[in-house]
Design an enzyme around this catalytic site. Structure first.
Site, short mmCIF file in Angstrom:
data_model
loop_
_atom_site.label_atom_id
_atom_site.label_comp_id
_atom_site.label_asym_id
_atom_site.label_seq_id
_atom_site.Cartn_x
_atom_site.Cartn_y
_atom_site.Cartn_z
N HIS A 95 0.87 -1.19 0.00
CA HIS A 95 0.00 0.00 0.00
C HIS A 95 0.89 1.22 0.00
CE1 HIS A 95 -2.97 2.98 0.94
NE2 HIS A 95 -2.52 3.17 2.17
N HIS A 97 1.09 5.75 -1.00
CA HIS A 97 0.35 6.99 -1.26
C HIS A 97 1.02 7.72 -2.43
CE1 HIS A 97 -2.42 7.22 2.28
NE2 HIS A 97 -1.60 6.27 2.68
N ASP A 120 0.44 -4.00 -21.29
CA ASP A 120 1.47 -4.98 -20.93
C ASP A 120 1.16 -5.68 -19.61
OD1 ASP A 120 3.16 -4.76 -23.11
OD2 ASP A 120 4.41 -3.21 -22.19
N HIS A 171 -8.73 7.21 -1.02
CA HIS A 171 -7.63 6.74 -0.18
C HIS A 171 -6.35 6.53 -0.99
CE1 HIS A 171 -5.53 4.92 3.05
NE2 HIS A 171 -5.88 3.66 2.85
N TYR A 229 7.74 -12.70 -24.46
CA TYR A 229 8.53 -11.59 -23.95
C TYR A 229 9.52 -12.08 -22.90
CZ TYR A 229 9.67 -7.21 -21.55
OH TYR A 229 10.34 -6.15 -20.98
#
Length: 233
Positions: A95, A97, A120, A171, A229
């Site tokens: 997580h 910001h 991609d 958030h 790839y």
């Protein structure tokens, strides 16, 4: 039981956040899971990255009970554990910001698939949750944050193995992957996709999503049985 290896893995993943400029000061957290032991390692709450040490990493079980550590775990721990419980294939959660991903989350906007960089990594837009109700906010907030993600994936029939990122409205982003390092990699990718989409829409607000044929070409050359790839295993 020693959790040293898991702590070191999670510490290194957390230190990628400031290195990649995905968050400042104490924002953001990464966790990793040992499914055999039934525990996760996660960044302690409110500890700046420049002061973080391996021994600070906190161990909790999937019921959020402290197993090892002298500090409180991240305030987002309940979101992480809920994702681990419901997405059994994932091994790490991140997580942040990061600026552009947060901007899309604050705008309550999914990130449209506008080009091959996005394609991609994802066939779909980067999804965004509903805005949380007052009742949810005033209740078990971090648990409900996880519920918002789970509800979105159920409603949109999204696979957490194919869509390893989400925006929580108002958030910010959560990403995951097979291990903590992949979860952070996906956070880096998400921030770049968010930035590119923002700039694209500034240049041409009327632009439409990328052609399906290009999405398929770029996604499946990296994913699936016919991928070509990279260098393989």
């Amino acid at each position: 039981m020693s959790y040293t290896y898991l702590k070191e893995l999670v510490y290194e993943a957390n230190m990628e956040i400031p290195r990649e400029e995905l968050a400042i000061v104490t924002f953001g957290n990464v966790s990793g899971i040992d499914r055999t032991a039934g525990v996760i390692a996660i960044k302690p709450s409110g500890v700046p990255y420049h002061r973080l040490k391996v021994e600070d990493i906190v161990i909790v079980d999937l019921d959020n009970v402290l197993v090892e550590g002298s500090m409180r775990p991240s305030s987002d721990t309940k979101t992480h554990t809920l994702l681990y419980k419901n997405f059994p294939s994932i091994g790490g959660v991140c997580h942040t910001h990061s600026t552009y991903a947060v901007a899309w989350a604050q705008a309550h906007r999914a990130i449209p698939n506008l080009g091959t960089t996005h394609a991609d990594h994802l066939v779909s837009p980067v999804p965004v949750t509903e805005v949380m109700t007052d009742e949810m906010i005033q209740g078990d907030y971090e648990h409900e944050t996880g519920n918002q993600i789970l509800d979105l994936f159920t409603k949109e029939a999204l696979s957490p193995e194919e869509v390893e990122m989400v925006l929580v409205a108002c958030h910010g982003p959560f990403t995951w992957g097979k291990d903590p390092a992949k979860a952070v990699y996906n956070a880096i990718v998400l921030e770049e996709i968010a930035k590119m989409a923002y700039l694209t829409l500034q240049i041409n607000p009327a632009v439409t999503r990328i052609k399906q044929s290009l999405i398929d070409k770029h996604f499946f050359r990296k994913h699936g049985k016919d991928a070509y790839y990279g260098q393989g295993c």
